[in-house]
Design a protein around this motif. Structure first.
Motif, PDB file in Angstrom:
ATOM      1  N   ASN A 326       0.815  -1.219   0.000  1.00  0.00           N
ATOM      2  CA  ASN A 326       0.000   0.000   0.000  1.00  0.00           C
ATOM      3  C   ASN A 326       0.847   1.267   0.000  1.00  0.00           C
ATOM      4  O   ASN A 326       2.029   1.246   0.321  1.00  0.00           O
ATOM      5  CB  ASN A 326      -0.892   0.038   1.250  1.00  0.00           C
ATOM      6  N   GLU A 329      -2.728   7.746   1.553  1.00  0.00           N
ATOM      7  CA  GLU A 329      -3.317   9.009   1.086  1.00  0.00           C
ATOM      8  C   GLU A 329      -3.741   9.782   2.321  1.00  0.00           C
ATOM      9  O   GLU A 329      -4.453   9.256   3.175  1.00  0.00           O
ATOM     10  CB  GLU A 329      -4.535   8.731   0.190  1.00  0.00           C
ATOM     11  N   VAL A 338      -3.965   2.737   0.398  1.00  0.00           N
ATOM     12  CA  VAL A 338      -4.427   2.512  -0.976  1.00  0.00           C
ATOM     13  C   VAL A 338      -3.466   1.538  -1.668  1.00  0.00           C
ATOM     14  O   VAL A 338      -2.247   1.759  -1.662  1.00  0.00           O
ATOM     15  CB  VAL A 338      -4.463   3.854  -1.762  1.00  0.00           C
TER      16      VAL A 338
END
Length: 487
Positions: A326, A329, A338
């Motif tokens: 990941n 954000e 994300v």
């Protein structure tokens, strides 16, 4: 001078005043009667708050198991005996003349919530979170994958988990989660048995850990170092755990030192300890300790589970876990993980998911939010259900430590008391309380375990523990608990 003495009768609160030799029952038709469902920390703290606030308040605690104290008994790590000191406070509450404990009562089956509401002025649901959150990925039901709740229940003697028999034959274990429970599990897997055998860990867990081949534990989290959920105390215990050394990936701490300026002090202390462990060269003594270590632990960041992969030799058993890599954000507590599209496979024979407990509905008459896994409430008042309240994790979700639960439960007690004072809660009619419920139990063949019955179990466990040089050896079987309680 007149002398008033309060007696405890038959292990119950139905006390009596001795006034000039004349015995008089305390219980009166005008007493306010409240029952609490759940004999864990939330239940006991709620009862404590109510009893202390009003002299005319009587509280009955109903618990599904024959033994009290919930997660203090079954959730706190065996090597954290100081956390269990709250049991003395709970015992004082249970032995109060206006409080009674009834174990081995399954609310929702032995008695309905509506029947409790009929017998009491108010009912407080405090039965905690005994469900598991699932990963929702392929392969999570393979042999070798366990929830932290069940694993903790196994080494702490929860009857439902006593036969778990986890496979500890692999070199590497992966724990999904960076909370205190995840660190508890990692510490127990890597602790020297000489430390554990002086605790109240169950003998079957101690025997299994003595034979364990686990030498490396990876604690995997979907976000970064700034977002870990453990406390600095838990992390420090891992850093100082005898016979182990940390192995961090230094690249995962990029930019963390700069971000420290923006975080609150407790978070700052925790992150500084991580940075020191991951990036600083230790002193000579610590280097020597780490060189001699035979076991390894590691915090891994920016990873989420995608699939649990089976062994080519045994399609029913785990061989590895596939993780999504990941990026974050946003920043701070609100940062979101994300997926980057990159994946990583980690070979392991043991996976423990520490991604949260969840509450379960107890009775069809009680509102329940399946998405949040809580009883919908406002300050502990159950929505659209007069006279029904909730406290603890059922009220907020599984968050915080015992002190958090204490404050949360005292808040619910205050809410209930405010409703009595304002007239929102109708307490004008007399209620039968445990007398009415006792009559139902009589008809249904339900035989509750009183607190004095529990004290027999406590005495037996302590005796068995002393024989092994431990504080206690817990009884693991409900039937055996009942036999000891009723001897």
């Amino acid at each position: 001078m007149k002398i008033f003495t309060l007696l405890r009768v038959s292990g119950r609160r139905r006390g009596a005043w001795l006034h000039d030799g004349v015995r008089r029952l305390v219980t009166s038709a005008s007493a306010l009667k409240v029952c609490v469902v759940g004999g864990g920390p939330a239940g006991f703290y709620t009862a404590q708050g109510l009893i202390k606030a009003r002299q005319d308040m009587e509280v009955d605690i109903y618990e599904r198991l024959p033994v009290p104290f919930g997660l203090v008994r079954f959730g706190v790590a065996p090597d954290h005996p100081e956390v269990k000191n709250v049991i003395s406070t709970f015992t004082q509450t249970a032995q109060h003349t206006r409080c009674s404990f009834y174990g081995s009562v399954n609310v929702g089956q032995d008695v309905t919530v509506e029947e409790l509401q009929h017998a009491y002025h108010a009912v407080v649901l405090s039965y905690g979170a005994e469900g598991n959150r699932r990963m929702g990925v392929p392969g999570e039901d393979l042999a070798g994958v366990y929830s932290a709740k069940d694993f903790v229940g196994w080494y702490n003697g929860l009857p439902a988990n006593s036969q778990l028999s986890p496979n500890l034959d692999s070199d590497t274990a992966v724990i999904l989660g960076h909370g205190n429970v995840a660190l508890d599990v990692a510490r127990l897997l890597l602790s020297p048995v000489d430390i554990l055998k002086k605790t109240d860990i169950t003998q079957n867990a101690l025997d299994a850990l003595a034979e364990s081949r686990v030498r490396r534990v990876l604690l995997v989290g979907r976000r970064g170092p700034i977002q870990v959920a453990c406390s600095v105390k838990e992390l420090r215990e891992m850093v100082n755990l005898p016979g182990t050394r940390p192995e961090m990936v230094t690249a995962e701490f990029e930019g963390v030192a700069e971000a420290l300026k923006e975080v609150p002090r407790p978070r700052k202390r925790l992150t500084e300890l991580m940075l020191k462990t991951a990036l600083e060269t230790p002193g000579e003594k610590e280097q020597e300790r780490r060189r001699k270590a035979t076991r390894v632990w590691c915090l891994r960041f920016f990873r989420s589970p995608l699939a649990v992969l089976p062994s080519p030799d045994d399609p029913n058993r785990v061989a590895s876990i596939r993780l999504a890599v990941n990026r974050l954000e946003g920043s701070g507590e609100g940062a979101r993980a994300v997926p980057t599209g990159e994946v990583e496979d980690v070979n392991c024979g043991l996976i423990i998911t520490s991604i949260g407990y969840k509450s379960l509905p107890i009775d069809s008459s009680v509102p329940f939010d399946p998405r949040k896994a809580i009883v919908p409430n406002s300050m502990g008042r159950v929505q659209q259900a007069a006279g029904l309240y909730c406290s603890g994790w059922l009220k907020t979700g599984p968050t915080g430590v015992i002190a958090t639960t204490m404050n949360n439960s005292f808040d619910t007690a205050r809410t209930l008391l405010e409703d009595i004072d304002s007239g929102t809660l109708d307490v004008s009619a007399a209620k039968s309380g445990s007398q009415g419920i006792g009559a139902l139990f009589e008809k249904r063949g339900v035989k509750p375990v009183t607190f004095s019955d529990w004290e027999k179990i406590d005495k037996e466990e302590t005796k068995r523990g002393q024989a092994k040089g431990k504080p206690r050896e817990k009884l693991l079987d409900v039937e055996e608990m009942l036999r000891v309680a009723r001897t």
